[in-house]
Design an enzyme around this catalytic site. Sequence first.
Site, PDB file in Angstrom:
ATOM      1  N   LYS A  92       7.041  -2.665   6.103  1.00 49.15           N
ATOM      2  CA  LYS A  92       6.552  -1.681   5.127  1.00 49.15           C
ATOM      3  C   LYS A  92       7.673  -0.817   4.542  1.00 49.15           C
ATOM      4  O   LYS A  92       7.611  -0.392   3.394  1.00 49.15           O
ATOM      5  CB  LYS A  92       5.484  -0.794   5.764  1.00 49.15           C
ATOM      6  CG  LYS A  92       4.160  -1.527   5.963  1.00 49.15           C
ATOM      7  CD  LYS A  92       3.021  -0.561   6.201  1.00 49.15           C
ATOM      8  CE  LYS A  92       1.682  -1.267   6.227  1.00 49.15           C
ATOM      9  NZ  LYS A  92       1.475  -2.060   7.469  1.00 49.15           N
ATOM     10  N   GLU A 114      -1.323   7.089   0.757  1.00 49.18           N
ATOM     11  CA  GLU A 114      -2.528   6.915   1.564  1.00 49.18           C
ATOM     12  C   GLU A 114      -2.115   6.227   2.849  1.00 49.18           C
ATOM     13  O   GLU A 114      -1.082   5.559   2.895  1.00 49.18           O
ATOM     14  CB  GLU A 114      -3.536   6.028   0.823  1.00 49.18           C
ATOM     15  CG  GLU A 114      -3.353   4.506   0.999  1.00 49.18           C
ATOM     16  CD  GLU A 114      -2.030   3.949   0.449  1.00 49.18           C
ATOM     17  OE1 GLU A 114      -1.404   4.602  -0.399  1.00 49.18           O
ATOM     18  OE2 GLU A 114      -1.641   2.841   0.897  1.00 49.18           O
ATOM     19  N   SER A 373       6.015  -9.769  10.884  1.00 52.78           N
ATOM     20  CA  SER A 373       5.946  -8.567  10.033  1.00 52.78           C
ATOM     21  C   SER A 373       6.246  -7.272  10.781  1.00 52.78           C
ATOM     22  O   SER A 373       6.715  -6.307  10.193  1.00 52.78           O
ATOM     23  CB  SER A 373       4.584  -8.478   9.356  1.00 52.78           C
ATOM     24  OG  SER A 373       3.536  -8.538  10.309  1.00 52.78           O
TER      25      SER A 373
HETATM   26  C1  LIG Z   1       0.519  -3.118   7.496  1.00 54.60           C
HETATM   27  C2  LIG Z   1       0.918  -4.317   8.250  1.00 54.60           C
HETATM   28  C3  LIG Z   1       0.467  -5.608   7.899  1.00 54.60           C
HETATM   29  C4  LIG Z   1      -0.504  -5.872   6.798  1.00 54.60           C
HETATM   30  O1  LIG Z   1      -0.136  -5.459   5.527  1.00 54.60           O
HETATM   31  P1  LIG Z   1       0.308  -6.475   4.395  1.00 54.60           P
HETATM   32  O2  LIG Z   1       0.377  -5.637   3.194  1.00 54.60           O
HETATM   33  O3  LIG Z   1      -0.725  -7.551   4.320  1.00 54.60           O
HETATM   34  O4  LIG Z   1       1.626  -7.022   4.810  1.00 54.60           O
HETATM   35  C5  LIG Z   1       0.935  -6.688   8.623  1.00 54.60           C
HETATM   36  N1  LIG Z   1       1.775  -6.533   9.664  1.00 54.60           N
HETATM   37  C6  LIG Z   1       2.217  -5.309  10.039  1.00 54.60           C
HETATM   38  C7  LIG Z   1       3.140  -5.209  11.193  1.00 54.60           C
HETATM   39  C8  LIG Z   1       1.807  -4.167   9.354  1.00 54.60           C
HETATM   40  O5  LIG Z   1       2.262  -2.972   9.718  1.00 54.60           O
END
Ligand SMILES: *Cc1c(COP(=O)(O)O)cnc(C)c1O
Length: 390
Positions: A92, A114, A373
């Site tokens: 993020k 948000e 992610s």
């Molecule tokens: C917020 C988040 C997501 C999901 O958000 P996307 O916008 O779909 O990427 C996925 N993995 C992690 C670790 C997150 O913090």
Amino acid sequence: MSSKQSVAEKGFFGEFGGSYVPDDLNKVLSYVAEKFEKYRNDPDFEQEFRYYLKEFVGRDNPLTFAGNLTEKIGGAKIYLKREDLNHTGAHKINNVIGQILLAKRMGVKRIVAETGAGQHGVATATACAMFGIPCTVYMGKLDTKRQKLNVFRMELLGAEVIPVENGQGRLKDAVDEALNDLVENQENTFYLLGSAVGPHPYPTMVKYFQAVISQESKRQIIEKEGKLPAAVVACVGGGSNAIGAFAHYIEENEVRLVGVEPTEASTITKGEPAVIHGFKCLTLLNEDGEPQPTYSIAAGLDYPGVGPEHSHLKTSGRAEYETVTGDEALEAFQELSKVEGIIPALESSHAVAQAIKLAKSLPKEDSIIVNLSGRGDKDVDQVFEMIQKQ
Ligand SMILES: *Cc1c(COP(=O)(O)O)cnc(C)c1O
């Protein structure tokens, strides 16, 4: 559409996307779009973005070969793109840095954002602290109660957290409140949106900043394997980490793009086209045509809609979307921890679970990139509770 609404010409992905918002908001967003178009082509802006990605986020992050997992499964080689190693522990922050740099160039004096579970709020508060920009985060009242520690983190970082009591006290209500704030304070305020969703220009802008993921991974996989991967796998909530992980492969037709949703929030696989939150996407609707509440063990995947570009990649057939249950994700969470010494976020664990299935079906010469992610430290308490109950 009422006469008070208009649709932006840009920002469509097939029939999806657009900007279905009241005129006063549309005017503000058109101005943001104009500035984004200007700075995305500005080498100074690009250089500044790269500087903070390197010095503050810690990029490039590695493309780690998961050798133990690969050997255990006995199929295609599994590589992990390590967004979990970024500052604040997820992808993020890439988008947050990009949007703040844009806001700074626009001469903005404050940021509003948000947050649902708090992850985007924490990333935003982190970068605002570093840039010295005042930051207000709207969070549903119910969410502030469930995520007390993230509220405290944001406050530690100097942000003001405003609990939203309207509606259900959830993410959607927080978005509405942030948009109201933007319209009221448009001369000095920038709305920093956390995923590849919302009205134009957000989906395009968020993809642009998250595309660094696939820009790096493409170079890294070529260095390691001498060829493109057979597939790129990523979890999909709003879709920002996935669109960033896919971006530089979309034109490479031999690379399979695989998005993974929780079975419990299968927006793309089971959804239908509708306008929600100011843009058109595939979404789960109830009998009254309202967005259906979703539930996922991974808070970050708990969103009733999905980014417009994913909606288009699905309907055009360029990308595949699969579902993984909470139980399968929980198993993958433990497996990657045990076998590779990497605790993945519960969101990312959905992608890991799908990659394990896919690797089995592919030959050993092939490779798969899984976008990791985020890191799972934030989820350890929750996983502990879930395992106790099993
Ligand atoms: C917020 C988040 C997501 C999901 O958000 P996307 O916008 O779909 O990427 C996925 N993995 C992690 C670790 C997150 O913090």
